[in-house]
Design an enzyme around this catalytic site. Structure first.
Site, PDB file in Angstrom:
ATOM      1  N   TRP A 153       0.813  -1.217   0.000  1.00 49.53           N
ATOM      2  CA  TRP A 153       0.000   0.000   0.000  1.00 49.53           C
ATOM      3  C   TRP A 153       0.843   1.263   0.000  1.00 49.53           C
ATOM      4  CZ3 TRP A 153       1.902   2.463   4.134  1.00 49.53           C
ATOM      5  CH2 TRP A 153       2.463   1.661   5.138  1.00 49.53           C
ATOM      6  N   ASN A 154       2.149   1.170   0.308  1.00 52.51           N
ATOM      7  CA  ASN A 154       2.875   2.420   0.590  1.00 52.51           C
ATOM      8  C   ASN A 154       3.187   3.253  -0.663  1.00 52.51           C
ATOM      9  OD1 ASN A 154       4.855   0.652  -0.232  1.00 52.51           O
ATOM     10  ND2 ASN A 154       6.355   1.317   1.276  1.00 52.51           N
ATOM     11  N   LYS A 177      -2.367  -8.126  -7.856  1.00 48.94           N
ATOM     12  CA  LYS A 177      -3.135  -8.284  -6.616  1.00 48.94           C
ATOM     13  C   LYS A 177      -2.695  -7.129  -5.723  1.00 48.94           C
ATOM     14  CE  LYS A 177      -2.937  -9.264  -2.808  1.00 48.94           C
ATOM     15  NZ  LYS A 177      -3.248  -8.130  -1.908  1.00 48.94           N
ATOM     16  N   PRO A 178      -3.465  -6.003  -5.739  1.00 49.84           N
ATOM     17  CA  PRO A 178      -3.023  -4.840  -4.960  1.00 49.84           C
ATOM     18  C   PRO A 178      -3.274  -5.051  -3.464  1.00 49.84           C
ATOM     19  CG  PRO A 178      -5.168  -4.393  -5.946  1.00 49.84           C
ATOM     20  CD  PRO A 178      -4.757  -5.771  -6.414  1.00 49.84           C
ATOM     21  N   ALA A 179      -2.649  -4.213  -2.652  1.00 47.78           N
ATOM     22  CA  ALA A 179      -2.890  -4.276  -1.202  1.00 47.78           C
ATOM     23  C   ALA A 179      -4.343  -3.931  -0.912  1.00 47.78           C
ATOM     24  CB  ALA A 179      -1.961  -3.308  -0.492  1.00 47.78           C
ATOM     25  N   GLU A 253      10.977  -7.780  -3.457  1.00 47.20           N
ATOM     26  CA  GLU A 253      11.442  -6.505  -2.884  1.00 47.20           C
ATOM     27  C   GLU A 253      10.877  -6.453  -1.479  1.00 47.20           C
ATOM     28  OE1 GLU A 253      13.504  -4.559  -4.287  1.00 47.20           O
ATOM     29  OE2 GLU A 253      13.306  -4.826  -6.449  1.00 47.20           O
ATOM     30  N   CYS A 287      10.218   1.673   2.141  1.00 44.78           N
ATOM     31  CA  CYS A 287      11.147   0.588   2.469  1.00 44.78           C
ATOM     32  C   CYS A 287      12.581   1.080   2.535  1.00 44.78           C
ATOM     33  CB  CYS A 287      11.005  -0.520   1.441  1.00 44.78           C
ATOM     34  SG  CYS A 287      11.153   0.117  -0.215  1.00 44.78           S
ATOM     35  N   GLU A 382      11.923  -3.085  11.526  1.00 51.40           N
ATOM     36  CA  GLU A 382      11.634  -1.930  10.670  1.00 51.40           C
ATOM     37  C   GLU A 382      10.480  -1.150  11.326  1.00 51.40           C
ATOM     38  OE1 GLU A 382      10.028  -3.312   6.969  1.00 51.40           O
ATOM     39  OE2 GLU A 382      10.820  -1.627   5.850  1.00 51.40           O
ATOM     40  N   GLU A 459      14.607  -4.176  -9.770  1.00 49.82           N
ATOM     41  CA  GLU A 459      13.588  -3.567 -10.619  1.00 49.82           C
ATOM     42  C   GLU A 459      14.180  -2.306 -11.242  1.00 49.82           C
ATOM     43  OE1 GLU A 459      10.220  -3.469  -7.637  1.00 49.82           O
ATOM     44  OE2 GLU A 459       9.362  -4.827  -9.109  1.00 49.82           O
TER      45      GLU A 459
HETATM   46  P1  NAD Z   1       2.752  -7.179   3.530  1.00 51.15           P
HETATM   47  O1  NAD Z   1       3.799  -8.178   3.229  1.00 51.15           O
HETATM   48  O2  NAD Z   1       1.889  -7.397   4.696  1.00 51.15           O
HETATM   49  O3  NAD Z   1       1.771  -7.014   2.287  1.00 51.15           O
HETATM   50  C1  NAD Z   1       2.230  -6.813   0.984  1.00 51.15           C
HETATM   51  C2  NAD Z   1       1.266  -7.451   0.012  1.00 51.15           C
HETATM   52  O4  NAD Z   1       1.203  -8.846   0.262  1.00 51.15           O
HETATM   53  C3  NAD Z   1      -0.167  -6.951   0.115  1.00 51.15           C
HETATM   54  O5  NAD Z   1      -0.725  -6.908  -1.176  1.00 51.15           O
HETATM   55  C4  NAD Z   1      -0.851  -8.023   0.923  1.00 51.15           C
HETATM   56  O6  NAD Z   1      -2.229  -8.134   0.652  1.00 51.15           O
HETATM   57  C5  NAD Z   1      -0.141  -9.258   0.423  1.00 51.15           C
HETATM   58  N1  NAD Z   1      -0.160 -10.385   1.354  1.00 51.15           N
HETATM   59  C6  NAD Z   1      -0.080 -10.360   2.707  1.00 51.15           C
HETATM   60  N2  NAD Z   1      -0.122 -11.626   3.190  1.00 51.15           N
HETATM   61  C7  NAD Z   1      -0.228 -12.455   2.125  1.00 51.15           C
HETATM   62  C8  NAD Z   1      -0.305 -13.870   1.967  1.00 51.15           C
HETATM   63  N3  NAD Z   1      -0.283 -14.693   3.021  1.00 51.15           N
HETATM   64  N4  NAD Z   1      -0.406 -14.381   0.731  1.00 51.15           N
HETATM   65  C9  NAD Z   1      -0.416 -13.565  -0.346  1.00 51.15           C
HETATM   66  N5  NAD Z   1      -0.342 -12.217  -0.267  1.00 51.15           N
HETATM   67  C10 NAD Z   1      -0.245 -11.669   0.959  1.00 51.15           C
HETATM   68  O7  NAD Z   1       3.524  -5.796   3.612  1.00 51.15           O
HETATM   69  P2  NAD Z   1       2.906  -4.375   3.975  1.00 51.15           P
HETATM   70  O8  NAD Z   1       2.895  -4.217   5.436  1.00 51.15           O
HETATM   71  O9  NAD Z   1       1.653  -4.115   3.255  1.00 51.15           O
HETATM   72  O10 NAD Z   1       4.014  -3.442   3.309  1.00 51.15           O
HETATM   73  C11 NAD Z   1       5.094  -2.969   4.020  1.00 51.15           C
HETATM   74  C12 NAD Z   1       6.345  -3.800   3.765  1.00 51.15           C
HETATM   75  O11 NAD Z   1       6.698  -3.741   2.387  1.00 51.15           O
HETATM   76  C13 NAD Z   1       7.527  -3.268   4.516  1.00 51.15           C
HETATM   77  O12 NAD Z   1       8.284  -4.315   5.065  1.00 51.15           O
HETATM   78  C14 NAD Z   1       8.335  -2.567   3.438  1.00 51.15           C
HETATM   79  O13 NAD Z   1       9.707  -2.439   3.721  1.00 51.15           O
HETATM   80  C15 NAD Z   1       8.077  -3.438   2.276  1.00 51.15           C
HETATM   81  N6  NAD Z   1       8.362  -2.709   1.035  1.00 51.15           N
HETATM   82  C16 NAD Z   1       9.459  -3.067   0.323  1.00 51.15           C
HETATM   83  C17 NAD Z   1       9.775  -2.387  -0.830  1.00 51.15           C
HETATM   84  C18 NAD Z   1      10.991  -2.767  -1.633  1.00 51.15           C
HETATM   85  O14 NAD Z   1      11.061  -2.365  -2.777  1.00 51.15           O
HETATM   86  N7  NAD Z   1      11.924  -3.518  -1.108  1.00 51.15           N
HETATM   87  C19 NAD Z   1       8.955  -1.359  -1.283  1.00 51.15           C
HETATM   88  C20 NAD Z   1       7.841  -1.014  -0.529  1.00 51.15           C
HETATM   89  C21 NAD Z   1       7.557  -1.723   0.630  1.00 51.15           C
END
Ligand code: NAD
Length: 479
Positions: A153-154, A177-179, A253, A287, A382, A459
């Site tokens: 979502w960020n 599959k968006p957040a 990522e 991130c 984090e 990426e």
């Molecule tokens: P999250 O892992 O909870 O969710 C990310 C995505 O995964 C969402 O679309 C969510 O619906 C999906 N998801 C969650 N559980 C799932 C499952 N069991 N099966 C399939 N899909 C699932 O992360 P978040 O809290 O939404 O995002 C923040 C995290 O993302 C932080 O750790 C941040 O550092 C990381 N991030 C990394 C980058 C990068 O480029 N490295 C960029 C942005 C964010």
């Protein structure tokens, strides 16, 4: 432009059709707390239909040349730019990013569409010298196939465009599959893709309130050939394991824990502004946001005072106002984590230089903590919030060792005017992205990604395109 179909709910975009599923979920504004949209909730049936459509569309899309695909991507980028203000307001509403920052995200997203359209024209093959006089050895690149993209979502637009623009330019098709917190921007991007002339099934968006079963169905499907994921390390590892069963290509990522090393020769005022710029973007929810600040002892008092001054001046408020610099945390869990990190640090001897309080709703004051030590919770997890913990170091070797002492390896930052140190330190840091006197290193043309627990693959740029290509070898024996 056409308006998104929103009745009775925002539709999913499935096989080129705006689709209701009979189930819905709500999207809330983190700033105001109110429901801002009802969205079609996708499940197993939609996942299966999307996989079939993505495969059928792939057979057509991969046959087109990069010159044929490029104008569609270029139009997509132009449309995204044309709707910058509206899309930025949408981002501010659905996940709380200040609108001025959200406009930057939209411009960055649009740039990716144009860059990948051009990059795909330069995917060269090779004629390999052969030890056999009667053989010609050809190496070419082919798109990997339908891609499942799971995004956080960020950055509701940017995280999709880094994946989808690259994959589509390469000749792949994409199921996004968006957040669950930010599906509206994803649907807007799909609508603009359709308007740009993107063929049915090439880009699909499946919002869901229950990601695990939908993702599992697509990961089990052998026609889906790649998983690209941005999100937490925990979920990334889970999905990677699942994707292994069908030997999918995988790009991840994941989370970070970025250190900012401020050396004694730094311009203290500029370094404080830079640390604040890196730390407080998106209220600390990127991130690559700085998560720990290490400052050399000789300038530590002056630096802390300056960082506290710059931080205290940040304007917290309604993300829809142009002047706002800090919006809310995305949800209650995000706010609880920030509060827990600050409480733990204070309980173990840190003190607040500025901030340190929740402001009501999901807002938290931009905060600087002094007297932080390596054993505190904030140094291991984090934070993903507006808190800058400051620590002190004595010499270069110690700074490098402490910066590297983490399972993560996404971004690290250095402030110094010593050219020798620039190279020594940036070479020694075990991170995928290094910002030297640069708090915002991420840009559309450069590779983005991490080492260790921060992910696999890169990426953006030619590296980001390669992630959607595989190598094919053809041996021709001359008749
Ligand atoms: P999250 O892992 O909870 O969710 C990310 C995505 O995964 C969402 O679309 C969510 O619906 C999906 N998801 C969650 N559980 C799932 C499952 N069991 N099966 C399939 N899909 C699932 O992360 P978040 O809290 O939404 O995002 C923040 C995290 O993302 C932080 O750790 C941040 O550092 C990381 N991030 C990394 C980058 C990068 O480029 N490295 C960029 C942005 C964010």
């Amino acid at each position: 432009m056409n308006a998104l179909p929103t009745s009775p709910a925002y539709s999913a975009f499935l096989a080129g059709a705006w689709t209701q599923t009979g189930r819905t979920f709500e999207v809330h504004s983190p700033a105001m707390g109110e429901t801002i949209a009802i969205v079609a909730d996708c499940g197993l049936d939609e996942a299966r239909r999307a996989a079939v459509a993505a495969h059928a569309a792939f057979l057509q899309w991969r046959a087109r040349t990069p010159w044929d695909r490029a104008p569609i991507l270029q139009r997509w980028g132009a449309l995204i730019l044309q709707h910058e203000v509206r899309l930025a307001h949408g981002i501010a509403r659905e996940m709380g990013k200040p609108v001025t920052e959200a406009k930057g995200e939209i411009r960055y997203s649009a740039a990716l569409a144009g860059d990948f359209a051009e990059e795909a024209k330069r995917v060269f093959g090779e004629l390999v010298p052969s030890q056999f006089a009667d053989k010609r050895l050809l190496v070419t690149k082919r798109p990997v196939g339908p891609v499942l993209a799971i995004t956080p979502w960020n950055f509701p637009a940017l995280m999709i465009m880094r994946k989808a623009a690259a994959a589509l330019a390469a000749g792949c098709t994409v199921i996004v599959k968006p957040a669950e917190q930010s599906p509206l921007t994803a649907l807007e991007l799909a609508q603009l893709w359709e308007e740009a002339g993107g063929p049915p099934g090439t880009l699909q968006v499946l919002p869901t309130s229950d990601p695990a079963p939908l993702a599992a169905a697509l990961l089990d499907d052998v026609t889906v050939r790649k998983l690209t994921f941005t999100g937490s390390t925990e979920v990334g590892i889970l999905l990677n394991r699942h994707a292994a069963a069908t030997l999918k290509h995988v790009s991840l990522e994941l989370g970070g824990h970025a250190p900012y090393l401020v050396f004694g020769d730094a311009d203290v005022a500029q370094a404080a502004r830079d640390v604040a710029a890196s730390k407080f973007r998106n209220a600390g929810q990127t991130c690559i946001c700085t998560n720990r600040v290490y400052v050399q002892r000789g300038i530590a008092d002056a630096f802390e005072a300056e960082l506290a001054r710059v931080t205290a001046a940040l304007r917290v408020g309604d993300p829809l106002q142009d002047v706002t610099q800090i919006g809310p945390l995305v949800d209650a869990a995000g706010l609880r984590k920030v509060e827990a990190h600050v409480a733990d640090a204070l309980a173990h001897g840190a003190h607040v230089l500025t901030g340190g309080r929740a402001l009501g709703g999901l807002f938290y004051e931009p905060t600087v903590l002094s007297g932080v030590t390596d054993d505190m919770l904030i140094m291991r997890e984090e934070t993903f919030g507006p808190v800058a913990p400051v620590l002190r170091f004595d010499d270069e070797a110690e700074a490098i060792a402490r910066a590297n002492d983490t399972p993560f390896g996404l971004a690290a930052y250095v402030w110094t005017r010593d050219v020798g140190r620039v190279f020594r330190v940036s070479e020694a840091l075990e991170y995928g992205i290094i910002g030297v006197n640069d708090p915002i290193p991420s840009t559309a043309q450069a590779p983005f990604g991490g080492t260790k627990a921060s992910g696999l693959g890169r990426e953006q740029g030619k590296w980001g395109l390669e992630a959607y290509l595989e190598t094919k070898f053809t041996s021709v024996r001359l008749a």
